[in-house]
Enzyme design. Structure first.
Site, short mmCIF file in Angstrom:
data_model
loop_
_atom_site.label_atom_id
_atom_site.label_comp_id
_atom_site.label_asym_id
_atom_site.label_seq_id
_atom_site.Cartn_x
_atom_site.Cartn_y
_atom_site.Cartn_z
N ASP A 5 0.62 -1.36 0.19
CA ASP A 5 -0.08 0.00 -0.02
C ASP A 5 0.90 1.49 0.00
OD1 ASP A 5 -2.23 -1.67 -0.22
OD2 ASP A 5 -2.83 -1.16 2.26
N ASP A 47 0.67 4.45 -2.57
CA ASP A 47 0.44 5.55 -2.07
C ASP A 47 1.54 6.80 -2.64
OD1 ASP A 47 -1.76 4.77 -0.75
OD2 ASP A 47 -1.10 4.64 1.12
N ILE A 67 -35.69 -7.21 -17.89
CA ILE A 67 -35.37 -8.68 -18.10
C ILE A 67 -36.65 -9.53 -17.55
CG2 ILE A 67 -34.10 -9.40 -16.20
CD1 ILE A 67 -32.30 -11.03 -17.82
N LYS A 84 -27.39 -13.51 -11.44
CA LYS A 84 -28.50 -12.49 -11.48
C LYS A 84 -28.06 -11.68 -10.14
CE LYS A 84 -32.90 -10.32 -12.07
NZ LYS A 84 -32.70 -9.30 -11.25
N GLU A 112 -23.66 -4.43 -13.11
CA GLU A 112 -24.22 -4.15 -11.83
C GLU A 112 -23.36 -3.69 -10.78
OE1 GLU A 112 -27.60 -5.16 -12.12
OE2 GLU A 112 -28.30 -5.52 -10.03
S1 IVH Z 1 -28.91 -8.55 -18.67
C1 IVH Z 1 -30.93 -8.63 -21.40
N1 IVH Z 1 -27.50 -9.94 -16.84
O1 IVH Z 1 -31.47 -7.40 -13.42
C2 IVH Z 1 -31.40 -7.46 -20.38
N2 IVH Z 1 -29.00 -8.09 -16.06
O2 IVH Z 1 -34.00 -6.26 -15.08
C3 IVH Z 1 -30.51 -6.72 -19.77
N3 IVH Z 1 -29.20 -7.93 -13.65
O3 IVH Z 1 -31.56 -4.35 -12.88
C4 IVH Z 1 -30.01 -7.16 -18.46
N4 IVH Z 1 -27.63 -9.46 -13.08
O4 IVH Z 1 -29.09 -4.85 -13.41
C5 IVH Z 1 -28.52 -8.98 -17.07
N5 IVH Z 1 -26.25 -11.08 -15.33
C6 IVH Z 1 -27.30 -10.22 -15.50
C7 IVH Z 1 -27.72 -9.65 -14.34
C8 IVH Z 1 -28.77 -8.48 -14.75
C9 IVH Z 1 -28.51 -8.67 -12.73
C10 IVH Z 1 -30.00 -7.00 -13.19
C11 IVH Z 1 -29.97 -5.87 -14.10
C12 IVH Z 1 -31.35 -5.24 -13.98
C13 IVH Z 1 -32.16 -6.28 -13.76
C14 IVH Z 1 -32.92 -6.70 -15.23
#
Ligand code: IVH
Length: 804
Positions: free
Chosen positions: A40, A44, A90, A128, A185
Site C-alpha cells: 500500500d 500511495d 429482463i 443475477k 451491476e
Molecule cells: S442482462 C438482457 N444480466 O437485472 C437484459 N441483467 O431487469 C439486460 N441483472 O436491474 C439485463 N444480473 O441490472 C442482465 N447477469 C445479468 C444481470 C442482470 C443482474 C439486473 C439488471 C437489471 C435487472 C434486469
C-alpha cells in the site's frame, strides 16, 4: 514558453502517463484480480507523485487519471443522460423450480420455430446480481460517463460516483473501440456491508439495510465523497451502444472480451445446451449461493448466439432472448413486534425479536435472535416497532440484518438489556471484555435448570428419547426434578401426577380423562428411555455435564485419555492441559467445573448407586499418557513465570515435582546446574505464592495415581480389554440395555457381536424371551450370561486390568 519549461512540461507529461499506467495496473491487480502487486505504501507514494504533477500541470489531469476517482464536488442534482441504446429490463421466471428453465427453453424453441428434432439451443448462463444496473460509456478506451438505468431510456449521470469504484477501469486495456457502453451491476459484498454497518453504527450513523439498497443508495448520492466511502463492487454483464468494434459471435465471447478490456466479469458463468443443462446450472448455483460473497436473487439465461438474439428481438422493453430464473428470497422486510429475553443453560441472556411472520429462505420466520447487547447496537439499535430486514440463508437461524431507519415509528421502544434475570430475578453480570450478559442465579434459576436438563437429555449426549422442552419445563416447574439425577428417580405416579397438574393448570381435559381412563403409555415410554440412558458412553456423559468449553470432541479426548469420570474430575488443570488439543483455558474451565461444590454434588448424585448412572466404557488411561505426564511438560503447563520450555526441561532433569513440592527449591543445586538465577528466583517466588505448593503436591499425587493405572506397554490396550478376542451373541430382551447399547459395550471391551451361536461363540447374553439361540447355547455348552453378569464381566476385568 521558454525552452527549459517546455522540456520540463514534456518530461512531466511522460512521467504522469507512466504513473497513470502503473497505478491503473495496480488497481486492476488489487480490485479486479484480487492479487495485489505492491505494498500500500508504494501505491500511495506513486499516487501522491501523480497528484503533485497534476497540481503543477493541471492540463495533465486527464479523465482516466486515478487521481480523478475522488475529490469531485457535491452536485446540486444529477444531470439526465439519454442512453444511446436503451437499458432493457429482463423477463422474470417466477417458477423457482427446474420447470422454470424448461418453460424458457420451450418458448425460445417455439419462437425460433425449431422442430423437435433440432439440436438443443446454446445458452450463456450467469448470475443475477442483486444491486444497481449502470451503464459505463468508454470513448476510445476512456471512461467518459456513467449512468443509472432510470426508466431505461433516460438515466442519471452518476459518473463522479462510479469513478470512485476501484474495480471500474478508467481506461480500458488493449485496443478499445471508438465507443463502448458497458452494462453491469454495482453491488456490495455481504462482508463489506457488515463491516461498514458496524463502523457506521459505532459512529452513530445510519446503517445500510441490505446490499441492494446499499448499492443504489450509494450511487445516488450527490456528494461523491459518500460513494467513495462505501465499499462498492462492479460486475459487467453486457454491452449497449458500440462503435468501431468487431462484434464477437456469442454473448459468452462478448463477456470474455469485456474481461480482456480489464472489466470485472463474474467467473461463475457457463455455456450450456438445452433445458436440462439450464436447470443444472440453476441447481448448482443454488447450492453455491451461501458461499458467494455477494447476494444474488437468481440466475440469468441468455441465448448465446448474437445472430439468434437478433432474430428473437424484443417485446416492449424486454429482450425475448433472456430470462431471469429466480430463487426464493433470503431476505425480507418485517416488523419487530416484541423483544423477549431467553435465558440459556449458562445463564446467557439472549434478546430474541418476535417478528410479524414473513416468508424468507423458504420458511415463515417469526423469531430472530439478536445475540447480545453489542449486536443490537452494531445494527443501529433495534426498537420494538422497527421495520427490519431479516435474512435466512440455508439452514442458518434467521437473523436481523439491519433497521430501516426511515420507517421507525414515533412510538418505537428501544431495547435495553434488563439488569435482573427475567426468569428468576437474580442480578445479571457482564464480565469486562465479554459480550454476553449472564444471570447470576446459576442452578437456582429455573430457566438455567431447564436448559441444563434439556442439554443433558439431548440426542448427542444422554439421548433420552422423548424428553423434550414441554416435559422438562413441567418437571422443573412442578418441582419433580431439581437436578439431572432426579430424572432417574421419577416414577410412573410422578409423571401421571405431573401431567394431571399441568392439564389442570392449563384448563385442558384430555379425551382419555373424559372417558374415565388415564393414558400411561407416554409415561412408560419416557421412563424406559430414561432408564436406557443409565449406561452412557463416558464421552457422552462428560459432554452432557455442560462444562464450559467442553464440546463433543474435548469430551472424547478426556474419555479416551483418562478413561474414567473419577480420573477426569480429580485431574488438576495443568494435568488436563497436557492432553491433546486441550489448552490452558479449557483445562481450567474443566477443573473449575469440578471444583464447584454444586457441580460436584450433582455429579455424586448422578453416580450414586440409587440413581445408578454408570459410564459403559470406563477403561484404564491411554497407554501413551505416561509420555505426556513427563515433568518437563507439566512444569510448562503450570505456567511458572520465566520457565520457558527449555528451562522446564532443564528443571525436570534436576528435580521432579514431588520433590519440589515436598522439599522446596534447592537453590544451590539448581544454580550449580547452570539454571539462570532469575529463573530460580521466579520459581522460588512462584512456590511461595499461596496455594501453589499444594497445587504442585496434588498434581504430583494425581500423576502418580494415573501412572499406576496406565496399562503396561506390552499387551496392547486391545488385548487387555475385558472381552478382547471374544465373540458374543445377544438374544432376547435385556432389562435395561437395548441391543445397540449392549453391542457398543461389548465392542468397546474388545469383543465382537455375532448373529448366530456356534462352537466358536464365547458368551451368549440372554434376556427375556430368548428363544432358539439360548437352546443352541445350552446344547453346545456355551456360557450364558444375563445382563448383570455381562456388566460385571465388563467391570471386574476392567478394574483388574487397571490395577495390573
Ligand atoms: S442482462 C438482457 N444480466 O437485472 C437484459 N441483467 O431487469 C439486460 N441483472 O436491474 C439485463 N444480473 O441490472 C442482465 N447477469 C445479468 C444481470 C442482470 C443482474 C439486473 C439488471 C437489471 C435487472 C434486469
Amino acid at each position: 514558453m521558454p525552452l527549459v519549461d517546455a522540456a520540463a512540461a514534456r518530461a512531466a507529461a511522460l512521467r504522469a502517463a507512466a504513473l497513470r499506467g502503473e497505478l491503473a495496473a495496480h488497481d486492476r491487480a488489487y480490485y479486479v484480480l484480487d492479487a495485489p502487486t505492491v505494498p500500500d505504501a508504494e501505491y500511495d507514494r506513486l499516487f501522491r507523485e501523480l497528484q503533485a504533477l497534476e497540481r503543477d500541470y493541471p492540463e495533465l489531469a486527464t479523465p482516466d487519471s486515478p487521481t480523478q476517482r475522488v475529490g469531485g464536488r457535491p452536485l446540486p442534482e444529477f444531470a439526465p443522460v439519454v442512453h444511446a441504446q436503451p437499458m432493457l429490463s429482463i423477463q422474470t421466471e417466477t417458477d423457482t423450480e427446474a420447470s422454470g428453465a424448461a418453460n424458457f427453453d420451450a418458448r425460445i424453441r417455439r419462437e425460433l420455430e425449431l422442430p423437435d428434432s433440432a439440436l438443443p439451443v446454446e445458452y450463456a448462463a450467469e448470475l443475477k446480481f442483486d444491486g444497481l444496473a449502470v451503464s459505463l460509456r468508454y470513448e476510445h478506451g476512456i471512461l467518459v460517463r456513467g449512468a443509472t438505468r432510470g426508466d431505461g431510456s433516460t438515466g442519471e449521470d452518476v459518473t463522479q460516483n462510479l469513478r470512485t469504484l476501484r474495480q471500474i477501469p478508467l481506461r480500458l486495456h488493449g485496443a478499445a473501440p471508438a465507443v463502448l457502453e458497458v452494462r453491469g451491476e454495482v453491488y456490495m459484498r455481504r462482508d463489506d456491508l457488515a463491516r461498514y454497518n458496524a463502523a457506521a453504527a459505532a459512529r452513530g450513523e445510519k446503517t445500510l439495510v441490505n446490499p441492494r439498497n446499499a448499492a443504489a443508495g450509494s450511487i445516488r448520492q450527490l456528494d461523491p465523497a459518500i460513494a467513495a466511502a462505501r465499499p462498492l463492487c462492479f460486475f459487467a454483464y453486457g454491452v449497449g451502444a458500440v462503435e468501431g468494434w468487431e462484434w464477437p459471435k456469442t454473448h459468452a465471447a462478448v463477456l470474455d472480451a469485456l474481461a480482456a478490456f480489464g472489466l470485472p466479469v463474474c467467473a461463475e458463468r457457463a455455456v450450456v445446451r438445452g433445458a436440462e443443462e439450464l436447470a443444472d446450472f440453476h441447481r448448482r448455483v443454488a447450492a453455491l449461493r451461501e458461499q458467494l460473497p455477494f447476494d444474488i436473487d437468481g440466475v440469468v439465461y441468455k441465448v448465446n448466439s448474437l445472430a439468434l438474439q437478433a432474430r428473437l428481438g424484443f417485446r416492449s422493453r424486454e429482450p425475448r432472448w433472456a430470462v431471469a430464473h429466480k430463487y426464493p428470497p433470503q431476505e425480507a422486510l418485517t416488523v419487530v413486534e416484541a423483544i423477549d429475553i431467553q435465558v440459556g443453560r449458562t445463564g446467557a441472556l439472549t434478546p430474541v425479536a418476535r417478528l410479524q411472520p414473513v416468508f424468507v429462505g423458504g420458511v415463515t420466520v417469526t423469531n430472530a435472535t439478536l445475540h447480545n447487547a453489542d449486536e443490537v447496537a452494531r445494527k443501529g439499535g433495534i426498537c420494538v416497532g422497527d421495520t427490519v430486514s431479516v435474512r435466512r440463508a440455508g439452514d442458518v437461524i434467521p437473523e436481523v440484518v439491519a433497521v430501516v431507519a426511515e420507517r421507525r415509528p414515533a412510538n418505537a421502544v428501544a431495547f435495553v438489556m434488563p439488569d435482573a434475570c427475567p426468569v428468576c430475578g437474580a442480578h445479571v453480570v457482564r464480565e469486562p471484555g465479554e459480550a454476553v450478559t449472564r444471570c447470576s442465579g446459576g442452578f437456582s434459576c429455573r430457566a438455567q435448570r431447564i436448559q441444563a436438563i434439556l442439554h443433558f437429555a439431548s440426542r448427542r449426549m444422554m439421548d433420552i428419547d422423548g424428553l423434550g422442552e414441554r416435559y422438562v419445563e413441567r418437571l422443573v416447574e412442578f418441582d419433580y426434578v431439581h437436578g439431572v439425577a432426579d430424572l432417574y428417580r421419577l416414577t410412573l405416579a410422578d409423571l401421571l401426577e405431573m401431567k394431571r397438574r399441568a392439564d389442570e393448570r392449563d384448563g385442558v381435559v384430555p379425551e382419555t380423562v373424559k372417558a374415565g381412563q388415564v393414558a400411561t403409555r407416554w409415561a412408560e415410554n419416557l421412563l424406559a428411555a430414561i432408564a436406557a440412558s443409565r449406561r452412557p458412553r463416558l464421552a457422552r456423559l462428560l459432554f452432557a455435564l455442560g462444562i464450559r468449553h467442553v464440546g463433543e470432541s474435548t469430551a472424547k479426548t478426556l474419555a479416551d485419555w483418562l478413561g474414567s469420570v473419577e480420573r477426569v474430575r480429580r485431574a488438576p488443570a495443568p494435568l488436563l492441559a497436557v492432553l491433546p488439543d486441550i489448552g490452558a483455558t479449557v483445562a481450567s474451565a474443566i477443573a473449575d467445573f469440578f471444583a464447584e461444590e454444586r457441580n460436584a454434588r450433582a455429579l455424586d448424585d448422578l453416580l450414586c448407586p440409587e440413581v445408578g448412572v454408570v459410564p459403559a466404557d470406563e477403561h484404564p488411561p491411554h497407554p501413551a499418557l505416561a509420555e505426556r505426564l513427563a515433568w518437563e511438560q507439566l512444569y510448562v503447563a503450570l505456567d511458572i513465570p520465566r520457565l520457558t520450555p527449555l528451562r522446564a526441561r532443564q528443571l525436570a532433569a534436576l528435580v521432579d515435582g514431588t520433590t519440589l513440592a515436598a522439599s522446596g527449591v534447592d537453590t544451590a543445586r539448581l544454580s550449580a546446574a547452570a539454571l539462570p538465577g532469575e529463573v530460580i528466583d521466579a520459581l522460588v517466588a512462584w512456590l511461595a505464592q499461596p496455594g501453589k505448593r499444594g497445587l504442585l503436591a496434588a498434581l504430583a499425587r494425581q500423576r502418580d495415581d494415573l501412572l499406576a493405572a496406565v496399562p503396561l506397554a506390552s499387551p496392547t490396550a486391545a488385548d487387555a480389554a475385558p472381552l478382547a478376542g471374544k465373540t458374543c451373541v445377544l438374544t432376547g430382551t435385556l432389562p435395561t440395555l437395548t441391543r445397540d447399547q449392549a453391542k457398543v459395550l461389548i465392542e468397546a471391551a474388545g469383543g465382537k457381536v455375532s448373529g448366530s451361536v456356534s462352537k466358536k461363540t464365547d458368551y451368549v447374553v440372554a434376556g427375556e424371551e430368548a428363544g432358539s439361540k439360548l437352546d443352541k447355547a445350552r446344547e453346545l455348552g456355551v456360557a450364558v450370561l444375563d445382563e448383570a453378569a455381562l456388566l460385571q464381566l465388563l467391570n471386574s476385568q476392567g478394574v483388574a486390568d487397571e490395577k495390573s
